[in-house]
Design a protein around this motif. Structure first.
Motif, PDB file in Angstrom:
ATOM      1  N   GLY A 149       0.807  -1.212   0.000  1.00 13.64           N
ATOM      2  CA  GLY A 149       0.000   0.000   0.000  1.00 13.64           C
ATOM      3  C   GLY A 149       0.841   1.263   0.000  1.00 13.64           C
ATOM      4  O   GLY A 149       0.548   2.222  -0.718  1.00 13.64           O
ATOM      5  N   ILE A 150       1.911   1.276   0.791  1.00 16.12           N
ATOM      6  CA  ILE A 150       2.810   2.426   0.841  1.00 16.12           C
ATOM      7  C   ILE A 150       3.496   2.638  -0.508  1.00 16.12           C
ATOM      8  O   ILE A 150       3.602   3.767  -1.003  1.00 16.12           O
ATOM      9  CB  ILE A 150       3.858   2.224   1.954  1.00 16.12           C
ATOM     10  N   THR A 151       3.949   1.545  -1.119  1.00 14.19           N
ATOM     11  CA  THR A 151       4.615   1.628  -2.427  1.00 14.19           C
ATOM     12  C   THR A 151       3.677   2.189  -3.487  1.00 14.19           C
ATOM     13  O   THR A 151       4.049   3.087  -4.259  1.00 14.19           O
ATOM     14  CB  THR A 151       5.111   0.241  -2.861  1.00 14.19           C
ATOM     15  N   ALA A 152       2.458   1.673  -3.533  1.00 13.52           N
ATOM     16  CA  ALA A 152       1.495   2.109  -4.548  1.00 13.52           C
ATOM     17  C   ALA A 152       1.084   3.563  -4.337  1.00 13.52           C
ATOM     18  O   ALA A 152       0.977   4.329  -5.293  1.00 13.52           O
ATOM     19  CB  ALA A 152       0.265   1.198  -4.515  1.00 13.52           C
ATOM     20  N   SER A 153       0.864   3.954  -3.082  1.00  7.43           N
ATOM     21  CA  SER A 153       0.434   5.331  -2.794  1.00  7.43           C
ATOM     22  C   SER A 153       1.507   6.348  -3.128  1.00  7.43           C
ATOM     23  O   SER A 153       1.234   7.393  -3.723  1.00  7.43           O
ATOM     24  CB  SER A 153       0.050   5.457  -1.319  1.00  7.43           C
ATOM     25  N   ALA A 154       2.741   6.045  -2.743  1.00 14.10           N
ATOM     26  CA  ALA A 154       3.840   6.984  -2.990  1.00 14.10           C
ATOM     27  C   ALA A 154       4.090   7.177  -4.482  1.00 14.10           C
ATOM     28  O   ALA A 154       4.417   8.286  -4.927  1.00 14.10           O
ATOM     29  CB  ALA A 154       5.112   6.479  -2.308  1.00 14.10           C
ATOM     30  N   SER A 155       3.914   6.121  -5.265  1.00 14.74           N
ATOM     31  CA  SER A 155       4.222   6.194  -6.694  1.00 14.74           C
ATOM     32  C   SER A 155       3.122   6.876  -7.512  1.00 14.74           C
ATOM     33  O   SER A 155       3.367   7.308  -8.639  1.00 14.74           O
ATOM     34  CB  SER A 155       4.476   4.790  -7.254  1.00 14.74           C
ATOM     35  N   THR A 156       1.923   6.983  -6.973  1.00 17.83           N
ATOM     36  CA  THR A 156       0.811   7.577  -7.736  1.00 17.83           C
ATOM     37  C   THR A 156       0.130   8.721  -6.981  1.00 17.83           C
ATOM     38  O   THR A 156      -0.992   9.098  -7.323  1.00 17.83           O
ATOM     39  CB  THR A 156      -0.248   6.493  -8.046  1.00 17.83           C
ATOM     40  N   TYR A 157       0.802   9.300  -5.997  1.00 14.68           N
ATOM     41  CA  TYR A 157       0.132  10.238  -5.095  1.00 14.68           C
ATOM     42  C   TYR A 157      -0.415  11.502  -5.769  1.00 14.68           C
ATOM     43  O   TYR A 157      -1.532  11.926  -5.436  1.00 14.68           O
ATOM     44  CB  TYR A 157       1.065  10.643  -3.954  1.00 14.68           C
ATOM     45  N   PRO A 158       0.293  12.164  -6.689  1.00 12.43           N
ATOM     46  CA  PRO A 158      -0.259  13.383  -7.281  1.00 12.43           C
ATOM     47  C   PRO A 158      -1.646  13.174  -7.897  1.00 12.43           C
ATOM     48  O   PRO A 158      -2.507  14.051  -7.799  1.00 12.43           O
ATOM     49  CB  PRO A 158       0.777  13.753  -8.346  1.00 12.43           C
ATOM     50  N   LEU A 159      -1.878  12.019  -8.506  1.00 18.44           N
ATOM     51  CA  LEU A 159      -3.189  11.750  -9.086  1.00 18.44           C
ATOM     52  C   LEU A 159      -4.248  11.586  -8.001  1.00 18.44           C
ATOM     53  O   LEU A 159      -5.404  11.967  -8.194  1.00 18.44           O
ATOM     54  CB  LEU A 159      -3.126  10.478  -9.951  1.00 18.44           C
ATOM     55  N   ASP A 160      -3.870  11.036  -6.864  1.00 17.63           N
ATOM     56  CA  ASP A 160      -4.805  10.898  -5.752  1.00 17.63           C
ATOM     57  C   ASP A 160      -5.213  12.272  -5.223  1.00 17.63           C
ATOM     58  O   ASP A 160      -6.385  12.520  -4.922  1.00 17.63           O
ATOM     59  CB  ASP A 160      -4.171  10.062  -4.637  1.00 17.63           C
ATOM     60  N   LEU A 161      -4.249  13.182  -5.107  1.00 20.83           N
ATOM     61  CA  LEU A 161      -4.534  14.537  -4.639  1.00 20.83           C
ATOM     62  C   LEU A 161      -5.451  15.267  -5.615  1.00 20.83           C
ATOM     63  O   LEU A 161      -6.412  15.925  -5.207  1.00 20.83           O
ATOM     64  CB  LEU A 161      -3.226  15.305  -4.449  1.00 20.83           C
ATOM     65  N   VAL A 162      -5.164  15.155  -6.907  1.00 18.99           N
ATOM     66  CA  VAL A 162      -6.000  15.801  -7.925  1.00 18.99           C
ATOM     67  C   VAL A 162      -7.411  15.237  -7.888  1.00 18.99           C
ATOM     68  O   VAL A 162      -8.399  15.978  -8.005  1.00 18.99           O
ATOM     69  CB  VAL A 162      -5.375  15.614  -9.328  1.00 18.99           C
ATOM     70  N   ARG A 163      -7.527  13.939  -7.720  1.00 16.50           N
ATOM     71  CA  ARG A 163      -8.846  13.307  -7.652  1.00 16.50           C
ATOM     72  C   ARG A 163      -9.672  13.881  -6.497  1.00 16.50           C
ATOM     73  O   ARG A 163     -10.857  14.181  -6.644  1.00 16.50           O
ATOM     74  CB  ARG A 163      -8.677  11.809  -7.467  1.00 16.50           C
ATOM     75  N   THR A 164      -9.036  14.059  -5.339  1.00 18.90           N
ATOM     76  CA  THR A 164      -9.743  14.609  -4.187  1.00 18.90           C
ATOM     77  C   THR A 164     -10.224  16.025  -4.459  1.00 18.90           C
ATOM     78  O   THR A 164     -11.365  16.384  -4.141  1.00 18.90           O
ATOM     79  CB  THR A 164      -8.833  14.614  -2.943  1.00 18.90           C
ATOM     80  N   ARG A 165      -9.395  16.832  -5.071  1.00 13.75           N
ATOM     81  CA  ARG A 165      -9.767  18.236  -5.319  1.00 13.75           C
ATOM     82  C   ARG A 165     -10.861  18.340  -6.373  1.00 13.75           C
ATOM     83  O   ARG A 165     -11.742  19.193  -6.270  1.00 13.75           O
ATOM     84  CB  ARG A 165      -8.529  19.027  -5.720  1.00 13.75           C
TER      85      ARG A 165
END
Length: 327
Positions: A149-165
């Protein structure tokens, strides 16, 4: 999980003998197939549950700019009605494109890393000597899931932030799309703005995925051991749903805080929280009460049960399908 074949009994010259069944070599799934299965499973699950996911995010972040009196009047039905009347029915899937863009690589890396971390952990001498021990298996699943989970989140985090906004936008549209959001955030908040809330996210995702994988595999193993003839799809759906409830309940307050950190400074708004993680918890409890940490937990439950179930069921089904094709 492969169930063992039954041992047969043969009679030769009046003497009963045990006959071992022929051993079949387990089918191995290639790296590309694992990534494909994980990515499709995650994207499909997120698309099916996108309306509930958006409701969860909206509830989680409403405490940032709303007074307590307004918060008490909110309900799932009233918020869903507001979205339909003010934004249209398609608004339930607002941000779903970036969700898929995020989920394809995220789920691919997550499932693939989990399989690789499990293999790596099994090579550790102390765990290798206890391969048939239930506690050792649980340890491997828990640690492997957390690291994945840590590996996947760190590698794709900018898209997660954009999705939230994008999902948090209501009547006012500040970000018009994925690339516009990435460009605007980088320009206004700097390149590190794309990683705002990463620390809290890793604290959330690590234990969340660890609990999810551990509960899922433990329950599935127990189920198949006692009811080996049940449909694997039904087993995956049920165990996946229960694992999602367990992980969401345990980590929801951290998830709420990470969503709010992701929205700090969005759209030129002033910062709401000026303290660290524990300061945010204290502020939320003081202004919204203890229930404020679980704001949005109901739509999260409604989302998790089908979402995680669909994800695990699709992943297991695709793994078998791709293994048959490659064989």
């Amino acid at each position: 999980m492969q169930t063992e074949a039954r041992v047969g009994v043969a009679v030769e010259g009046g003497v009963r003998k045990l006959v071992q069944p022929p051993q079949t070599k387990p089918q191995q799934l290639g790296t590309v197939s694992q990534l494909l299965a994980g990515g499709v499973a995650g994207a499909l699950a997120k698309t099916c549950t996108a309306p509930l996911a958006r409701l969860t995010i909206l509830f989680q972040v409403q405490g940032m700019h709303s007074n307590v009196a307004t918060l008490r009047k909110l309900s799932i039905l009233s918020e869903a009605s507001r979205i339909i009347h003010e934004e249209g029915f398609r608004a339930f899937w607002k941000g779903n494109l970036v969700t898929i863009a995020h989920r394809l690589p995220y789920s691919s890396v997550n499932f693939y890393a989990y399989e690789q971390y499990k293999k790596l952990l099994k090579t550790i001498p102390i765990l290798q000597s206890h391969t048939d021990n239930v506690s050792a298996d649980l340890c491997i699943q828990f640690v492997g899931g957390g690291l994945a989970g840590i590996t996947a989140s760190a590698s794709t985090y900018p898209l997660d932030l954009v999705r939230t906004r994008l999902a948090a936008q209501t009547n006012t549209t500040y970000y018009s799309g994925i690339f516009h959001a990435l460009q605007t955030i980088s320009k206004e908040e700097g390149i590190f703005g794309l990683y705002k809330g990463l620390g809290t996210t890793l604290l959330t995702v690590g234990p969340s995925i660890a609990i999810s994988f551990t509960v899922y595999e433990s329950m599935r193993s127990y189920w198949q051991l006692n009811r080996p003839n049940d449909s694997s799809a039904v087993v995956s759906l049920a165990c996946g749903s229960l694992s999602g409830i367990a992980s969401s309940t345990a980590t929801f307050p951290l998830d709420l805080v990470r969503r709010r950190k992701q929205l700090e400074g969005a759209g030129g708004r002033a910062r709401v929280y000026t303290t660290g993680l524990f300061g945010m918890f204290r502020h939320i409890i003081q202004t919204e009460g203890l229930r404020g940490l679980y704001r949005g937990i109901l739509p999260e439950y409604y989302k998790v049960v089908p979402g995680v179930g669909i994800c695990f069921m699709t992943y297991d089904t695709l793994k078998k399908l791709l293994a048959d094709i490659s064989a």
